[in-house]
Design a protein around this motif. Structure first.
Motif, mmCIF file in Angstrom:
data_model
loop_
_atom_site.group_PDB
_atom_site.id
_atom_site.type_symbol
_atom_site.label_atom_id
_atom_site.label_comp_id
_atom_site.label_asym_id
_atom_site.label_seq_id
_atom_site.Cartn_x
_atom_site.Cartn_y
_atom_site.Cartn_z
ATOM 1 N N THR A 193 0.746 -1.182 -0.180
ATOM 2 C CA THR A 193 -0.112 0.009 0.117
ATOM 3 C C THR A 193 1.157 1.247 -0.037
ATOM 4 O O THR A 193 1.958 1.084 0.278
ATOM 5 C CB THR A 193 -0.913 -0.017 1.363
ATOM 6 O OG1 THR A 193 -0.242 0.370 2.377
ATOM 7 C CG2 THR A 193 -1.610 -1.348 1.532
ATOM 8 N N GLU A 194 0.084 2.555 -0.091
ATOM 9 C CA GLU A 194 1.001 3.598 -0.048
ATOM 10 C C GLU A 194 1.613 3.933 1.376
ATOM 11 O O GLU A 194 2.719 4.714 1.342
ATOM 12 C CB GLU A 194 0.200 4.732 -0.314
ATOM 13 C CG GLU A 194 -0.359 4.882 -1.874
ATOM 14 C CD GLU A 194 -1.264 4.234 -2.116
ATOM 15 O OE1 GLU A 194 -1.879 4.271 -3.331
ATOM 16 O OE2 GLU A 194 -1.914 3.326 -1.436
ATOM 17 N N GLY A 195 1.388 3.133 2.346
ATOM 18 C CA GLY A 195 1.835 3.226 3.702
ATOM 19 C C GLY A 195 3.088 2.254 3.687
ATOM 20 O O GLY A 195 3.854 2.361 4.680
#
Length: 344
Positions: free
Chosen positions: A118-120
């Protein structure tokens, strides 16, 4: 949200694997689109696109050519270093409502702590300078966003392809054609690892739809967004699909990524050990929240078929690479001799 039919955009580049599809779609949809590049691929541009012929690395010339212009969106598809990011900041500060930096999913943590990205997911790639430079660019732009409100959106593509090249794991300096040629000639082809790691490919047409949905999107300002397909395949499936489209049996030889890199002369540390040898499964929930209704619709077998048909009918895509071909033969021969020796 801006009216897409009256928006004005500038692309730096605009004729590459990712950007050509976006350029074509925007031209069809009535955007006022400007391209700033060296004009080497003028013939592929759709009607109505405005050209600024300039090498952006000549900052003084570029500044002069855009001094009377301003834009709703600026996207630079060819930034590779933080020095180039700083140059773009100087050129476009105060001249655009949104600046899109195209980073790379290879910037994500390698090896990954989780197969699902994910973008995290942390950004850290000790294996590839290209990825570390992209991370440095991200950090520069976000510093300017936090300190000055510079209207940044960061986009992370993964393995995106168009009609000119099939996405494969191992190839030489001239792209994927030589591997396709080996398949057609009944030769064995090298597949890194055991071929079971998970990988995601994205057709440039799907990427373009998502990218356009982020352009002029106020909710995308300050955000980092990955754009990939949701389809996940093993490398064995990818190579098997390509062979099936060609109408030939796949003859894979599985060799570890570390061995391929150590064997030389090709440097596979970045693009293979620091990228394609790792699993890449992407969660696109954030993209879909920013671009409601978007989903990638081109399966790999569909996209690869179009690509292979195009390559087979366009000689300019059939770039032979005898050096890579001989290297494959040599690596496979070494493996066979080692196995024979062990069986004695």
């Amino acid at each position: 949200m801006y009216n897409h039919f009256t928006m004005k955009a500038l692309f730096v580049g605009g004729t590459g694997t990712i950007s050509t599809a976006i350029t074509r779609k925007l031209a069809d949809r009535g955007w006022e689109l400007w391209l700033l590049n060296r004009g080497n691929r003028h013939s592929i541009l759709p009607a109505g696109v405005n050209e600024i012929t300039c090498d952006i690395n000549n900052e003084e010339e570029a500044a002069e050519k855009i001094k009377a212009l301003s834009f709703d969106v600026v996207a630079d598809f060819i930034i590779m270093t933080p020095q180039q990011a700083e140059r773009d900041y100087r050129l476009f500060k105060g001249k655009t409502k949104q600046y899109i930096f195209i980073s790379s999913a290879s910037a994500y943590q390698k090896p990954p702590s989780s197969y699902r990205i994910t973008e995290g997911t942390p950004h850290s790639n000790p294996f590839w300078e290209y990825s570390r430079n992209k991370i440095a660019c991200e950090e520069f732009f976000y510093h300017k966003y936090r300190e000055e409100g510079f209207p940044i959106t960061v986009v992370l593509p993964s393995h995106t392809y168009d009609e000119r090249s099939v996405p494969l794991g191992i190839h030489g300096k001239n792209g994927s054609w030589q591997t396709l040629k080996r398949m057609l000639e009944g030769k064995q082809v090298i597949v890194h690892g055991d071929g079971t790691s998970l990988w995601t490919t994205t057709h440039s047409s799907d990427f373009a739809e998502a990218f356009i949905g982020l352009m002029g999107n106020a909710h995308a300002l300050g955000e980092m967004v990955q754009i990939t397909s949701d389809e996940v395949l093993t490398w064995n499936q990818i190579y098997g699909t390509v062979a099936s489209i060609l109408g030939v049996p796949l003859k894979p030889v599985h060799i570890s990524s570390e061995f391929l890199h150590a064997a030389g002369p090709y440097d596979f540390q970045g693009g293979l050990i620091g990228d394609k040898a790792n699993c890449a499964v992407f969660d696109n929930a954030k993209l879909k929240s920013l671009v409601p209704g978007f989903t990638a619709i081109i399966r790999f077998d569909q996209g690869a078929r179009k690509t292979i048909e195009y390559m087979l009918s366009h000689k300019e895509c059939q770039k032979e690479d005898p050096e890579f071909d001989a290297w494959c033969d040599r690596i496979i021969d070494v493996r066979e001799k080692a196995l024979a020796e062990l069986k004695r």
